[in-house]
Every structure is written in structure tokens, then in C-alpha cells.
Design a protein around this motif. Structure first.
Motif, PDB file in Angstrom:
ATOM      1  N   TRP A 255       0.875  -1.167   0.000  1.00 50.29           N
ATOM      2  CA  TRP A 255       0.000   0.000   0.000  1.00 50.29           C
ATOM      3  C   TRP A 255       0.912   1.216   0.000  1.00 50.29           C
ATOM      4  N   VAL A 256       0.778   2.055  -1.008  1.00 51.16           N
ATOM      5  CA  VAL A 256       1.757   3.121  -1.219  1.00 51.16           C
ATOM      6  C   VAL A 256       1.070   4.441  -1.531  1.00 51.16           C
ATOM      7  N   THR A 257       1.800   5.510  -1.308  1.00 53.35           N
ATOM      8  CA  THR A 257       1.342   6.820  -1.758  1.00 53.35           C
ATOM      9  C   THR A 257       1.672   6.959  -3.240  1.00 53.35           C
ATOM     10  N   PRO A 258       0.981   7.829  -3.953  1.00 48.47           N
ATOM     11  CA  PRO A 258       1.327   8.037  -5.368  1.00 48.47           C
ATOM     12  C   PRO A 258       2.776   8.451  -5.557  1.00 48.47           C
ATOM     13  N   ASP A 259       3.317   9.266  -4.620  1.00 48.38           N
ATOM     14  CA  ASP A 259       4.702   9.721  -4.755  1.00 48.38           C
ATOM     15  C   ASP A 259       5.687   8.572  -4.622  1.00 48.38           C
ATOM     16  N   VAL A 260       5.478   7.695  -3.641  1.00 49.80           N
ATOM     17  CA  VAL A 260       6.386   6.561  -3.462  1.00 49.80           C
ATOM     18  C   VAL A 260       6.255   5.584  -4.623  1.00 49.80           C
ATOM     19  N   ALA A 261       5.029   5.358  -5.076  1.00 51.32           N
ATOM     20  CA  ALA A 261       4.829   4.456  -6.218  1.00 51.32           C
ATOM     21  C   ALA A 261       5.593   4.951  -7.435  1.00 51.32           C
ATOM     22  N   ARG A 262       5.518   6.243  -7.679  1.00 47.04           N
ATOM     23  CA  ARG A 262       6.122   6.821  -8.878  1.00 47.04           C
ATOM     24  C   ARG A 262       7.643   6.836  -8.787  1.00 47.04           C
ATOM     25  N   LEU A 263       8.160   7.290  -7.638  1.00 48.58           N
ATOM     26  CA  LEU A 263       9.604   7.457  -7.523  1.00 48.58           C
ATOM     27  C   LEU A 263      10.321   6.135  -7.231  1.00 48.58           C
ATOM     28  N   ALA A 264       9.839   5.367  -6.261  1.00 47.56           N
ATOM     29  CA  ALA A 264      10.557   4.168  -5.847  1.00 47.56           C
ATOM     30  C   ALA A 264      10.273   2.975  -6.750  1.00 47.56           C
ATOM     31  N   TYR A 265       9.033   2.836  -7.188  1.00 52.57           N
ATOM     32  CA  TYR A 265       8.649   1.612  -7.894  1.00 52.57           C
ATOM     33  C   TYR A 265       8.357   1.821  -9.376  1.00 52.57           C
ATOM     34  N   GLN A 266       8.462   3.067  -9.848  1.00 48.93           N
ATOM     35  CA  GLN A 266       8.197   3.398 -11.247  1.00 48.93           C
ATOM     36  C   GLN A 266       6.839   2.851 -11.703  1.00 48.93           C
ATOM     37  N   GLN A 267       5.835   2.982 -10.826  1.00 49.81           N
ATOM     38  CA  GLN A 267       4.483   2.555 -11.121  1.00 49.81           C
ATOM     39  C   GLN A 267       3.518   3.673 -10.750  1.00 49.81           C
ATOM     40  N   GLU A 268       2.315   3.592 -11.292  1.00 50.13           N
ATOM     41  CA  GLU A 268       1.257   4.522 -10.917  1.00 50.13           C
ATOM     42  C   GLU A 268       0.201   3.765 -10.121  1.00 50.13           C
ATOM     43  N   VAL A 269      -0.357   4.416  -9.110  1.00 50.88           N
ATOM     44  CA  VAL A 269      -1.414   3.775  -8.338  1.00 50.88           C
ATOM     45  C   VAL A 269      -2.721   3.843  -9.107  1.00 50.88           C
ATOM     46  N   ASP A 270      -3.614   2.943  -8.789  1.00 54.15           N
ATOM     47  CA  ASP A 270      -4.965   2.970  -9.340  1.00 54.15           C
ATOM     48  C   ASP A 270      -5.839   3.716  -8.351  1.00 54.15           C
ATOM     49  N   ASP A 271      -6.080   5.003  -8.620  1.00 56.92           N
ATOM     50  CA  ASP A 271      -6.812   5.814  -7.646  1.00 56.92           C
ATOM     51  C   ASP A 271      -8.313   5.529  -7.631  1.00 56.92           C
ATOM     52  N   SER A 272      -8.755   4.544  -8.431  1.00 51.03           N
ATOM     53  CA  SER A 272     -10.147   4.120  -8.338  1.00 51.03           C
ATOM     54  C   SER A 272     -10.340   3.110  -7.204  1.00 51.03           C
ATOM     55  N   LEU A 273      -9.219   2.566  -6.696  1.00 52.82           N
ATOM     56  CA  LEU A 273      -9.284   1.638  -5.582  1.00 52.82           C
ATOM     57  C   LEU A 273      -9.390   2.401  -4.272  1.00 52.82           C
ATOM     58  N   ALA A 274     -10.077   1.821  -3.309  1.00 47.76           N
ATOM     59  CA  ALA A 274     -10.275   2.482  -2.017  1.00 47.76           C
ATOM     60  C   ALA A 274      -8.948   2.584  -1.276  1.00 47.76           C
ATOM     61  N   PRO A 275      -8.524   3.796  -0.913  1.00 48.55           N
ATOM     62  CA  PRO A 275      -7.262   3.949  -0.195  1.00 48.55           C
ATOM     63  C   PRO A 275      -7.453   3.760   1.310  1.00 48.55           C
ATOM     64  N   ILE A 276      -6.349   3.638   2.001  1.00 53.70           N
ATOM     65  CA  ILE A 276      -6.315   3.592   3.460  1.00 53.70           C
ATOM     66  C   ILE A 276      -5.677   4.878   3.946  1.00 53.70           C
ATOM     67  N   THR A 277      -6.361   5.584   4.816  1.00 56.98           N
ATOM     68  CA  THR A 277      -5.786   6.802   5.395  1.00 56.98           C
ATOM     69  C   THR A 277      -4.934   6.413   6.588  1.00 56.98           C
ATOM     70  N   TRP A 278      -3.701   6.836   6.567  1.00 56.13           N
ATOM     71  CA  TRP A 278      -2.765   6.436   7.618  1.00 56.13           C
ATOM     72  C   TRP A 278      -1.769   7.558   7.855  1.00 56.13           C
ATOM     73  N   GLY A 279      -1.184   7.531   9.005  1.00 56.04           N
ATOM     74  CA  GLY A 279      -0.157   8.511   9.312  1.00 56.04           C
ATOM     75  C   GLY A 279       0.361   8.299  10.708  1.00 56.04           C
ATOM     76  N   GLY A 280       1.061   9.274  11.219  1.00 56.52           N
ATOM     77  CA  GLY A 280       1.619   9.146  12.553  1.00 56.52           C
ATOM     78  C   GLY A 280       2.413  10.359  12.921  1.00 56.52           C
ATOM     79  N   LEU A 281       3.147  10.234  14.022  1.00 61.02           N
ATOM     80  CA  LEU A 281       3.931  11.345  14.537  1.00 61.02           C
ATOM     81  C   LEU A 281       5.280  11.400  13.828  1.00 61.02           C
ATOM     82  N   VAL A 282       5.673  12.588  13.444  1.00 59.46           N
ATOM     83  CA  VAL A 282       6.986  12.795  12.832  1.00 59.46           C
ATOM     84  C   VAL A 282       7.666  13.940  13.550  1.00 59.46           C
ATOM     85  N   ALA A 283       8.986  13.985  13.456  1.00 58.37           N
ATOM     86  CA  ALA A 283       9.750  15.038  14.114  1.00 58.37           C
ATOM     87  C   ALA A 283       9.444  16.379  13.491  1.00 58.37           C
ATOM     88  N   GLY A 284       9.267  17.378  14.358  1.00 58.16           N
ATOM     89  CA  GLY A 284       9.041  18.736  13.879  1.00 58.16           C
ATOM     90  C   GLY A 284      10.324  19.536  13.954  1.00 58.16           C
TER      91      GLY A 284
END
Length: 586
Positions: A341-370
Motif C-alpha cells: 500500500w503506497v502513496t502516489p509519490d512513493v509508487a512513482r519514484l521508488a517503484y516506477q508505477q502509478e497507483v490505481d486511484d479508483s481503488l479504495a485507499p487507506i488513510t494512515w499517518g503518525g507522529l513525525v519530528a518537527g
């Protein structure tokens, strides 16, 4: 904490699973046979007397979230926690109270108490100025905060302090000061486990009390306080029944807090927080970013650090959560699956693929350093399901997060990648000698590729002993650059990703990282190491001589179950060592 697309009963798996870890067989529906209580045992086989444990930063924030839902606990910070062998923040032997930590607890208690007062009537469940409202609310809240009934002396002290503060400053101030007092008390911050007064005949072990078991189970499975059902069972004296405890573990795995716990274990065990922590040479990778339309230096930097790195960081979280709770639920799946499960940016840059945005995504996140050591930011985005090339990707360790974290600014770091696999997957700890010169100081012919450079290790007798096994693993990841992208060439030469496994139960030549991870997924040693790490996480300490039987039973059961992660968790919670402790003074 991470936000999920669903917060209620996400676990789609049958509770009619048989637990056969050790001598007894138990199911979520009932016992197949009674659990045999141990007979006389030598002292080294009774549960260990663990050091006094306390709330981790994550557990503190989660507890405030569940205890005072109107308070935003996500921005509460504490000094950096030390990690013991195994890399876990809850290792009681390493997390001693320092003056800085005590001050941080005081600040946090005052902050939480002040924030709770913003909606005092909702917190109290009545008008704060009603006769006796706050005073009547306080004992029940204190029992929740301390996770057990108060003794009469504790209750008398609490109410006496409240009456004094109320008489001097009014009801609202008395409530706020009482909250601050409760939240910086040892009873809130620590997990005392004294056990009952009864030593089991023929052993040096005592059962934990019902309230101690409620807390131990909830802070293992949820990293948070017991809920009403657990506390009710503790009040009724039923949690010392192993089957009741196992049933509760099954129930609790159906809650979103268990997802966060499982993700947290893997975050710490497999170094997810390292993602984005190492610098990248933006000039070296300029052609990659420019091909995406990013020309300016600031645009490249912002894209990498603010979009790509967080996306790759939490990609690992989603992968674990989906595979453990909605997929096969096995260690092998985590190590070999190409479903991600990837973001469009990671799919494009790391995997040279495009996501299918017609598929239901999962909203996820967390704490990051500020910005600054004391600031925390919250990052969330949408992750789309994707099938990665099975010839290039197999499991977490061939995904962008791990590969970019274990790399240099320009080139991959096969030593860091190999050491991580040996340490975190096989529990093989390597201690380098102290007199080894830096790699660049060794004399050798001019290397043509990154592999050639690191192959210098094998030319030194001081290095070869360790690096034959390290590099034999690390070189299999040479197809992945410092961004985690697949590459067929390095410096114009074909990539050589062959390697070998030495001193393992899967020894032999390995063609590439995909084959390596296939072998890891089938390795008994890897399953045993994974079980040992779960033991360390569940118990908040390293294993000792007293734990030999428990660890061996868990390892055998995990392997025989096909590596079922959820079953392992339940069996740890139901184990004899989890439910007992060494008698005081023995």
C-alpha cells in the motif's frame, strides 16, 4: 497515533484457533484440556523478577487519550528513551528515571490537567459547582488512572488534599491540582507487580493479582490502560483463569489499539523510524527528480523530505497492519509478499508505477519530528493497494523504507543492510573489532562499482571473518539504490546481486534479495528470533535463565502454527511466565 480507515473490530479472522504452545491446548471458545499447573521446579525455571517498569512515551500518550478523551495527547514529549537489546522502548532495565524525565512528567501532568479543565463539566459528568459533584467523581477517576482500587489510606489522602485545595482556591483549582497529582504519581507512571501473597507449592512463583494482570495485558496488547471489561473481570477475580485471559486477548486483538501495538512492535524491531533520518545527495540524484519536473533545489529537498520520506516511512506501518490483520497474518507474508500500500509519490519514484486511484485507499499517518527536539508533527495521507513486481520486490525488506534508511547519500550500504538482516531477523549480534580502519583507508584497486568498494573487506583478515556473512547478505540488495529504486547497472556496469548465507539454517548461494527473503521466510531460525523479540517486547525485558522453557515453548508453537503472529501474541499473554512472578526475596 496513526489514523485508520476503521476503528472497530477490523480483524477478519476466526477465533476458533487452537493454542498448542506448550503443554496445554486452549481455544478462544474453550479449553481442550485443563492447563497443568507446574510441579516442583528448580529456581532457574520460575518466572524472573523483572525490574520495575514504567510507562513509555507512547504508552503515556495512549493512556491520556483513553483516560481523558478531550485532551490532545499527541504533542506530549519526553526525553529520548534508551533501547535495550532488541531495540524496544519498554525495556525496564534501561529506562531509569532521570531528573530530566521527572521534570518532563511534571510538565506533562500540569499540561494535561490544564487542558482537561477546558471542558470540566463534560469530564465530571455533572456541573462542577454542584454540591459534591467533583468530590464524588474523584475516587472513580483515581481508580481508572491508577488501574486498581485505592486503599483507604490513599483515598483519605486524595480527598483530604482535594478538600484543602477547594477551601483555599475553589472547586476548579482543586480538580486541576488533583488531576496533576494523580498523573505524576508513581502509581500512574509505574507498573508495580507484587503478585498475590500465595507462593505456589513446590515453586518460587506467585500469581499476579487480577488488577496486575489487567494492566499487564492491556499495556501489552494496546499500549494503554485497561478498559471497563478488563477492570470488571479483575474486580470479579476472574483474570487469573488462563482461559479467561486468553479470551480477553482474542477480544482485544479485534480493537484498533491492537493494530497500533503490532505496528509499534515492528517499528521498533525493524527500525521503521530510521526512514528519512539519513541525508540524500540531491545533486547526485538530480536527474531522477528533474525527470519528475523538479528543477529547483528547494523543490527537490521539499519533495524528498516532506513528501517521499514520510510516505515511505508509514508505508511499512500500513504493510504490517494489512498483512497481519487482514491478510495471511504470518511472518512469511511480511517477509515475502509483493502486495503493498503506497502513496502516489512513493509508487512513482521508488517503484516506477502509478497507483490505481479508483481503488479504495487507506488513510494512515503518525507522529513525525518537527522543528526542534521538543516538537512533534502529525502526518497523514492516503495509501493505495498495489502489486509490486515479484521479480524485484518481496516483503518489507525490499520496500523503499528499509532500502532508503540503510543507504548512503549516493550509494547503497550493503554492510548496514546485511547487519540489519543478521541482527533483527536472525538474532545474530556482530561486534566489530576496535582497530579496523575505515573502508576508504584500505588499499585496493580503484573500484568500478559499489560492490567492488565493499568487497575490499574480504581482502583483510581482520574483516573477512564477519564480512563474509555480512556482505553475503548485503550484496543481494545491490539492485536497489539509496532511494529504494530498482537499478540494473551501477556506474555503467551490470549489478551483481549474488550472495550467500553462512552459519544459518538456510546456507548456500543466493541470487538476489527476492531469493534471500524467500529463504528468510522459510527459516526456522528467523521464526525463533522473531518469537524471542516478541517475548522481549511483551515482558519489557530481555530473556533470562528462568525464561528458557517459556521461550522454547513459544518458538515451537509459532513454528508449528505456520508463523501465525496473532496466535503467538495470545499465547504469550496466556503463558505461565506472563501470569506469575518470582516471589519477593527469593
Amino acid at each position: 497515533m496513526a489514523s485508520h480507515s476503521s476503528k472497530t473490530s477490523p480483524v477478519g479472522w476466526s477465533l476458533a484457533l487452537t493454542l498448542c504452545f506448550g503443554a496445554a491446548a486452549v481455544t478462544a471458545a474453550g479449553c481442550n484440556e485443563a492447563e497443568p499447573e507446574p510441579g516442583p521446579a528448580p529456581a532457574e525455571l520460575v518466572p524472573d523478577a523483572a525490574p520495575l517498569a514504567r510507562l513509555t512515551a507512547e504508552q503515556y500518550r495512549n493512556t491520556i487519550r483513553d483516560l481523558l478523551p478531550t485532551v490532545n495527547s499527541g504533542h506530549i514529549t519526553f526525553p529520548v528513551e534508551l533501547e535495550g537489546r532488541g531495540g524496544f522502548e519498554n525495556n525496564a532495565a534501561f529506562n531509569t528515571a532521570t531528573p530530566a524525565l521527572v521534570e518532563a512528567y511534571q510538565r506533562a501532568a500540569r499540561h494535561v490537567a490544564s487542558a482537561a479543565m477546558e471542558d470540566i463539566d463534560a469530564m465530571l459528568g455533572c456541573e462542577s459547582l454542584e454540591e459534591g459533584c467533583a468530590r464524588g467523581w474523584l475516587p472513580g477517576f483515581a481508580e481508572l488512572a491508577w488501574r486498581r482500587p485505592l486503599t483507604q489510606a490513599e483515598l483519605d489522602t486524595l480527598l483530604a488534599n482535594f478538600d484543602s485545595w477547594q477551601g483555599s482556591h475553589g472547586t476548579d483549582v482543586a480538580v486541576e491540582l488533583s488531576l496533576s497529582y494523580l498523573l505524576q504519581s508513581a502509581e500512574f507512571l509505574y507498573f508495580p507487580r507484587f503478585g498475590t501473597e500465595t507462593v505456589i507449592e513446590g515453586t518460587d512463583a506467585v500469581p499476579l493479582t487480577d488488577y496486575e494482570l489487567a494492566s499487564r495485558l492491556s499495556y501489552f496488547l494496546w499500549n494503554s490502560m485497561p478498559d471497563a471489561e478488563l477492570l470488571d473481570l479483575a474486580r470479579e477475580g476472574r483474570l487469573q483463569d488462563r482461559q479467561v485471559l486468553a479470551d480477553q486477548a482474542f477480544r482485544m486483538l479485534g480493537d484498533y489499539r491492537a493494530i497500533d501495538m503490532v505496528v509499534s512492535f515492528h517499528r521498533q524491531n525493524w527500525d521503521f523510524d530510521d526512514v528519512g533520518s539519513n541525508p540524500i545527495d540531491l545533486d547526485y540524484y538530480a536527474p531522477v527528480f528533474e525527470a519528475m519536473g523538479l528543477e529547483a533545489e528547494d523543490d527537490k529537498s521539499d519533495y524528498y523530505y516532506l513528501e517521499y520520506s514520510p510516505g515511505a516511512r508509514f508505508e511499512s506501518d500500513v504493510f504490517v497492519a494489512q498483512h497481519v490483520f487482514h491478510g495471511e497474518g504470518t511472518l512469511e507474508a511480511l517477509l515475502t509478499s509483493n502486495k503493498a500500500w503506497v502513496t502516489p509519490d512513493v509508487a512513482r519514484l521508488a517503484y516506477q508505477q502509478e497507483v490505481d486511484d479508483s481503488l479504495a485507499p487507506i488513510t494512515w499517518g503518525g507522529l513525525v519530528a518537527g522543528e526542534g527536539n521538543d516538537e512533534i508533527g502529525v502526518w497523514t495521507t492516503e495509501y493505495y493497494p498495489i502489486e509490486l513486481d515479484p521479480m524485484q520486490r518481496a516483503g518489507l525488506f525490499t520496500m523503499a523504507g528499509f532500502l532508503s534508511a540503510k543507504a548512503g547519500p549516493q550509494q547503497p550500504a550493503p554492510v548496514r543492510r546485511g547487519v540489519t538482516i543478521l541482527d533483527r531477523l536472525m538474532c545474530i549480534e556482530l561486534v566489530p573489532p576496535g582497530d579496523v580502519p575505515p573502508l576508504e583507508e584500505a588499499e585496493a584497486l580503484e573500484p568500478k562499482t559499489n560492490r567492488d568498494k565493499y568487497a575490499i573487506h574480504s581482502q583483510s583478515e581482520a574483516c573477512a571473518g564477519c564480512h563474509d556473512s555480512i556482505d553475503g547478505i548485503g550484496f543481494t540488495f545491490e539492485n536497489y539504490d539509496s532511494l529504494g529504486r530498482w537499478r540494473d547497472t551501477d556506474n555503467g556496469y551490470p549489478v551483481d546481486a549474488t550472495g550467500q548465507l553462512l552459519g544459518t539454517d538456510q546456507d548456500g548461494p543466493v541470487n538476489d534479495a527476492v531469493e534471500l527473503m524467500t529463504k528468510m521466510g522459510q527459516s526456522r531460525a528467523v521464526h525463533d528470533c522473531y518469537t524471542k523479540q516478541w517475548f522481549r517486547y511483551a515482558f519489557g525485558r530481555n530473556e533470562a535463565a528462568a525464561d528458557v522453557e517459556t521461550v522454547l515453548a513459544m518458538q515451537e508453537g509459532f513454528w508449528s502454527s505456520g508463523g501465525d503472529i496473532r496466535l503467538l501474541i495470545v499465547n504469550l499473554a496466556g503463558s505461565y511466565s506472563f501470569r506469575h512472578r518470582r516471589a519477593q526475596g527469593l
